[in-house]
Design a protein around this motif. Sequence first.
Motif, short mmCIF file in Angstrom:
data_model
loop_
_atom_site.label_atom_id
_atom_site.label_comp_id
_atom_site.label_asym_id
_atom_site.label_seq_id
_atom_site.Cartn_x
_atom_site.Cartn_y
_atom_site.Cartn_z
N PRO A 294 0.85 -1.19 0.00
CA PRO A 294 0.00 0.00 0.00
C PRO A 294 0.89 1.24 0.00
O PRO A 294 1.62 1.50 0.96
N ASN A 295 0.86 1.99 -1.08
CA ASN A 295 1.74 3.14 -1.25
C ASN A 295 0.94 4.44 -1.10
O ASN A 295 -0.17 4.55 -1.61
N ILE A 296 1.50 5.40 -0.42
CA ILE A 296 0.91 6.71 -0.13
C ILE A 296 -0.55 6.57 0.30
O ILE A 296 -1.43 7.30 -0.15
N ALA A 297 -0.81 5.60 1.16
CA ALA A 297 -2.16 5.29 1.63
C ALA A 297 -2.14 5.26 3.16
O ALA A 297 -1.43 4.44 3.75
N TRP B 202 0.42 15.45 6.23
CA TRP B 202 -0.27 16.73 6.24
C TRP B 202 -1.68 16.65 5.66
O TRP B 202 -2.60 17.32 6.13
N ASP B 203 -1.87 15.85 4.64
CA ASP B 203 -3.13 15.86 3.90
C ASP B 203 -4.04 14.66 4.16
O ASP B 203 -5.23 14.73 3.90
N LEU B 204 -3.47 13.54 4.63
CA LEU B 204 -4.25 12.31 4.73
C LEU B 204 -4.27 11.72 6.14
O LEU B 204 -4.67 10.57 6.32
N ARG B 205 -3.80 12.46 7.12
CA ARG B 205 -3.88 12.04 8.53
C ARG B 205 -3.11 10.74 8.78
O ARG B 205 -3.63 9.78 9.36
N ALA B 206 -1.85 10.69 8.37
CA ALA B 206 -1.07 9.46 8.53
C ALA B 206 -0.60 9.22 9.96
O ALA B 206 -0.31 8.08 10.32
N SER B 207 -0.52 10.26 10.77
CA SER B 207 0.09 10.12 12.10
C SER B 207 -0.52 9.03 12.96
O SER B 207 0.21 8.26 13.58
#
Length: 520
Positions: A326-329, A397-402
Motif C-alpha cells: 500500500p503506497n501513499i495510503a 499533512w493531507d491524509l492524517r497518517a500520524s
Amino acid sequence: MNRYTFAAVSLLALALPLNARITRIVIDKRESPAYQGQSFGEAGRYERLSGHAYGELDPKDPLNAIITDLQFAPRNTHGMVEYTATFLLVRPVDLSKTSGVLLYEVPNRGNAALDRPAPMTDYFKAGHVVLTSGWQGDIPAREGLETISVPVAKNPDGSSITGRVLADFTDMAAHSTTLPIVIGRMPGAMPASLETAKATLTRSVSEGSVAIPIRSTDWAFADCSKTAFPGTPDAGKICLKGGFDPAYLYELVYTAKDPLVLGIGFAATRDLNAYFKSGESQELPKKMPYGAAWGNSQSGNFLRTMIHLGFNQDEAGRIVWDGINPNIAARQLAMNIRFAAPGGAAGMFEPGSDGVLWWADYTDEARRRPSGGLLDRCRATETCPKVVETFGSSEFWDLRASPGLVGTRADRDIPLPPNVRRYYFPGVSHGGGPGGFSAAAPKPPRACELPANPNPSNDTLRALRAALIDWVAKGIAPPPSQYPRLDRHELVPPTQAAMGSPIVPGVPLPDNAILQFYDY
C-alpha cells in the motif's frame, strides 16, 4: 437424461473452478504479441488478454457475510448474488517463461498502468504475470477503465432502501446557478424525492463553522443552466436562486435511495486473483505459487481494508496475496458501507479514518474504542501477507497518517509486526515529484501557495517493490524499516517552533496547516 447428456454435464462441471466463484471468463480482446512486439529479457514477448469476469457470491458463506447489504441483493436461481468485472491479464507468450509470481495492480478510480510498458519493464523481464481488474462499482463503464457492475440492494418487498447522505460544494465558478451532486468524485446516490422540504441545504464560511440554512423555496433539485430558476427537474443536480457564491461552503443533506452493494468489489478481487493464481483457468493454465499486489493512494487504502475485512482468504481457505504494497495510503477505504463513496480523499465528513489505522493491535482510548489492528482477521486464519508500506510527507499533512504510527493519543510509537516493513519518503508531495529543479507552484486543480518539492520517490519505490517480491518468492528479507518515530524525536507537533522551520517573510508558517483528525 441419456448417457451423452450426462457426459456433457460432467465435462462442464469439471471445467468450472472448484473454489473461486468465477463462473465465466470472456476474452474481448487478445493482443499477441503486445507492446509492439517488444521483447523483455529472457521472458521474451508478452501478450494482453482483456475481457469480462462473471462471478457469483454466496451470501450465506461466512467469508462474504461481512459485505454490507449483500443479503438485500437480488439472487439468481441458485441463490447467488452475481457481478461482472472487467480485467486485463498480461502474461509471457511462452508460458514456460513465467516466474510463478502473479502481480495484481489495484486500479485507481478505474485507471491502471498496464497500458504503459515502461512502469512494468522490471516485472516483464522477470517473467511475472500481471493482472488488474475493476472493483469500484460506482464508476460508469467506459473504454479504457477497469470497472465492475454490482447489484442494487432492495428491501425484501422490493421497495427502495433509503438513507441520509451528505454532499458538499466548494470552489465553484462565480455566479454558477447549477452544480452536479458529486460525492467522492462520483455522482451521488439518487434522491428518494425531489421535494426540497425533505432535504437541507446550508452555507458556511468554512468547514466546522456555523451553518446557515437556505430556504427550501430558494433551491431545487434541478438544472438552471438553460432555464431560469426553478429550472428543469434533475435528480443529479441542484440549482440555487441567485447563484452560488464561491466564498462559501455549501452542504446538502438529503434522503437517497437504492444503494449499490459496493463491498462486492473486495470479494470479486479476491476471487479473480484466486482463480488465476490456482492454475485452473484456460487463460493462465499454470499455477502461480506466489501472489503480490500494489496500490497507490485510494488503491492502497483498498489493500489495507481488504486485509482488515478478511478478504485475503479465498473460499478454500488459501491465502490470496503473499505480499502487498500500500503506497501513499494512510487510511481505510470506506467502501463497505451503505451509500459509500469510495472515490473520496480525506475531506471533512468523508469516512475512512474512523476505524483501525494501525497494523499492530492498539487500544484507541481517545475515541473510546477497543483494541484492534488491520491484521486481526488474517492473523486468525493465518492468511496475513507480508507488507511493505511506503508513504511521504504529504500523507502526514493531507491524509492524517500520524495515527497509523502513534495512535490517536500520539503519545507512543505503535510497534510494527514482524511481517510489516515501513519506509518514509521525506519532504515529497503525494506520490513524489517529477524530478528536476522547478520552483513553480502546482497549477489547478492542485494549486498551492508554495512550490512542490520536485524530488521523486519512484526509484526508491521501484526498489522496494522488487524487495517485496523477493521477500515473498525467495524469502529474502527487505531492508529494516525507515520512518520517523517519537522515541527518536523525529515526530513533533506541526508547528514552526517544534519543527524549527525558518521564518521567511511572505511565506506561510506550518502552524494549523495540517489536516485535523476528527472524532465524529
